[in-house]
Scaffold this active site. Structure first.
Site, mmCIF file in Angstrom:
data_model
loop_
_atom_site.group_PDB
_atom_site.id
_atom_site.type_symbol
_atom_site.label_atom_id
_atom_site.label_comp_id
_atom_site.label_asym_id
_atom_site.label_seq_id
_atom_site.Cartn_x
_atom_site.Cartn_y
_atom_site.Cartn_z
ATOM 1 N N ASP A 3 44.682 55.361 51.284
ATOM 2 C CA ASP A 3 45.594 54.605 51.787
ATOM 3 C C ASP A 3 45.274 53.204 52.001
ATOM 4 O OD1 ASP A 3 48.595 55.119 52.021
ATOM 5 O OD2 ASP A 3 48.098 54.392 53.962
ATOM 6 N N ASP B 118 46.486 41.422 44.554
ATOM 7 C CA ASP B 118 44.951 40.704 44.345
ATOM 8 C C ASP B 118 44.913 39.566 44.316
ATOM 9 O OD1 ASP B 118 43.510 43.031 44.595
ATOM 10 O OD2 ASP B 118 42.926 43.673 42.535
ATOM 11 N N HIS C 105 37.753 45.649 50.560
ATOM 12 C CA HIS C 105 38.096 47.268 51.769
ATOM 13 C C HIS C 105 37.729 48.435 50.702
ATOM 14 C CE1 HIS C 105 41.099 46.170 48.184
ATOM 15 N NE2 HIS C 105 41.961 47.717 48.933
HETATM 16 P P1 ITT Z 1 48.813 56.517 45.591
HETATM 17 O O1 ITT Z 1 49.781 56.248 47.263
HETATM 18 O O2 ITT Z 1 49.522 57.520 44.384
HETATM 19 O O3 ITT Z 1 47.571 56.578 46.444
HETATM 20 P P2 ITT Z 1 49.912 53.875 46.045
HETATM 21 O O4 ITT Z 1 50.501 52.788 45.048
HETATM 22 O O5 ITT Z 1 51.614 54.673 46.819
HETATM 23 O O6 ITT Z 1 49.703 54.656 45.538
HETATM 24 P P3 ITT Z 1 49.120 53.221 48.773
HETATM 25 O O7 ITT Z 1 50.642 54.425 49.420
HETATM 26 O O8 ITT Z 1 48.050 53.460 49.421
HETATM 27 O O9 ITT Z 1 49.253 53.603 47.527
HETATM 28 O O10 ITT Z 1 49.859 52.277 48.799
HETATM 29 C C1 ITT Z 1 48.915 50.569 48.861
HETATM 30 C C2 ITT Z 1 49.698 49.563 48.826
HETATM 31 O O11 ITT Z 1 49.002 48.333 48.692
HETATM 32 C C3 ITT Z 1 49.618 49.037 47.025
HETATM 33 O O12 ITT Z 1 51.596 48.438 47.132
HETATM 34 C C4 ITT Z 1 48.601 48.415 46.455
HETATM 35 O O13 ITT Z 1 49.275 48.006 45.186
HETATM 36 C C5 ITT Z 1 47.992 47.391 47.625
HETATM 37 N N1 ITT Z 1 46.529 48.028 47.192
HETATM 38 C C6 ITT Z 1 46.293 48.604 47.963
HETATM 39 N N2 ITT Z 1 44.982 48.616 47.218
HETATM 40 C C7 ITT Z 1 45.104 47.379 46.828
HETATM 41 C C8 ITT Z 1 44.185 46.632 45.606
HETATM 42 O O14 ITT Z 1 42.488 46.517 45.970
HETATM 43 N N3 ITT Z 1 44.451 45.402 45.757
HETATM 44 C C9 ITT Z 1 45.930 44.548 45.712
HETATM 45 N N4 ITT Z 1 46.413 45.293 46.333
HETATM 46 C C10 ITT Z 1 45.976 46.376 46.525
#
Ligand code: ITT
Length: 198
Positions: A65, A147, A170
């Site tokens: 997450d 990103d 991260h």
């Molecule tokens: P899952 O829960 O199915 O893994 P999700 O996209 O809903 O997918 P999250 O609830 O963890 O995942 O939300 C993470 C948000 O932060 C999501 O909008 C991502 O695009 C963003 N995010 C996370 N890691 C990132 C990264 O390495 N680079 C850019 N954006 C990121």
């Protein structure tokens, strides 16, 4: 070792595979449900996703997450990063909220909480962070999500080759910490190394 990747985000799938496979883990996808993220922290939500995938597949499951925490937005969108604006509008929404805000007030960091749940109920947790600023405009086509608006040393993550993003990100930091904990876990639970999911 076969682990199921508990994510529905295609950008994360690519990174999970890239980060897990050098650890000797076969990272597989499965037809898993998308549980409601009812937690109040990155760690809680990562556990909810990993536990559900482990329960449904019978395999060790890894979830993350993650999110973007912007100082000027009091740490938001944080755990709501995937939900705080319409899909396709999230980067623009952050840029709009920071319109006119000078560089020194544009500090931000990404957080990744990784959770791995094993069929016997054991779990491994690891967190990674990386710090930078919100760019004044979106730049770069690489990566996913935020990103292209997250900048370190004048370069956005969207402009970085994947190996460079992993070295700084991260998620790269979280998976490095996870690998170390996993090695320790497997040293004391050798039976789990034989898990092929068959
Ligand atoms: P899952 O829960 O199915 O893994 P999700 O996209 O809903 O997918 P999250 O609830 O963890 O995942 O939300 C993470 C948000 O932060 C999501 O909008 C991502 O695009 C963003 N995010 C996370 N890691 C990132 C990264 O390495 N680079 C850019 N954006 C990121």
């Amino acid at each position: 070792m076969k682990f199921v990747i508990a994510t529905h985000n295609p950008g994360k799938v690519v990174e999970f595979k890239r980060l897990l496979e050098p650890m000797g883990i076969e990272a597989v996808m499965a037809d898993i449900s998308e549980p409601e993220e009812t937690g109040t922290s990155f760690e809680e939500n990562a556990y909810i996703k990993a536990a559900a995938a482990c329960r449904e597949t019978g395999l060790p499951a890894v979830a993350d997450d993650s999110g973007l925490c912007v100082d000027y937005l009091n740490g938001g969108p944080g755990i709501y990063s995937a939900r705080f604006a319409q899909p396709g509008k999230r980067r623009l929404t952050v840029l709009e909220k920071l319109q006119g805000v000078p560089k020194e007030q544009r500090g931000a960091h990404f957080v990744s909480a990784v959770c791995c749940v094993f069929p016997n109920g054991d779990r491994i947790d690891a967190v990674g962070k990386c710090f930078g600023t919100i760019a004044f405009e979106s730049r770069g086509e690489n990566g996913f999500g935020y990103d292209s608006i997250f900048e370190q040393d004048g370069v956005t993550f969207g402009e970085l080759p994947s190996a460079e993003k992993d070295a700084r990100s991260h998620r790269g930091h979280a998976f490095a910490a996870f690998e170390e904990k996993l090695r320790g876990y497997l040293a004391t639970h050798p039976a789990d190394q034989k898990n092929t999911g068959d």
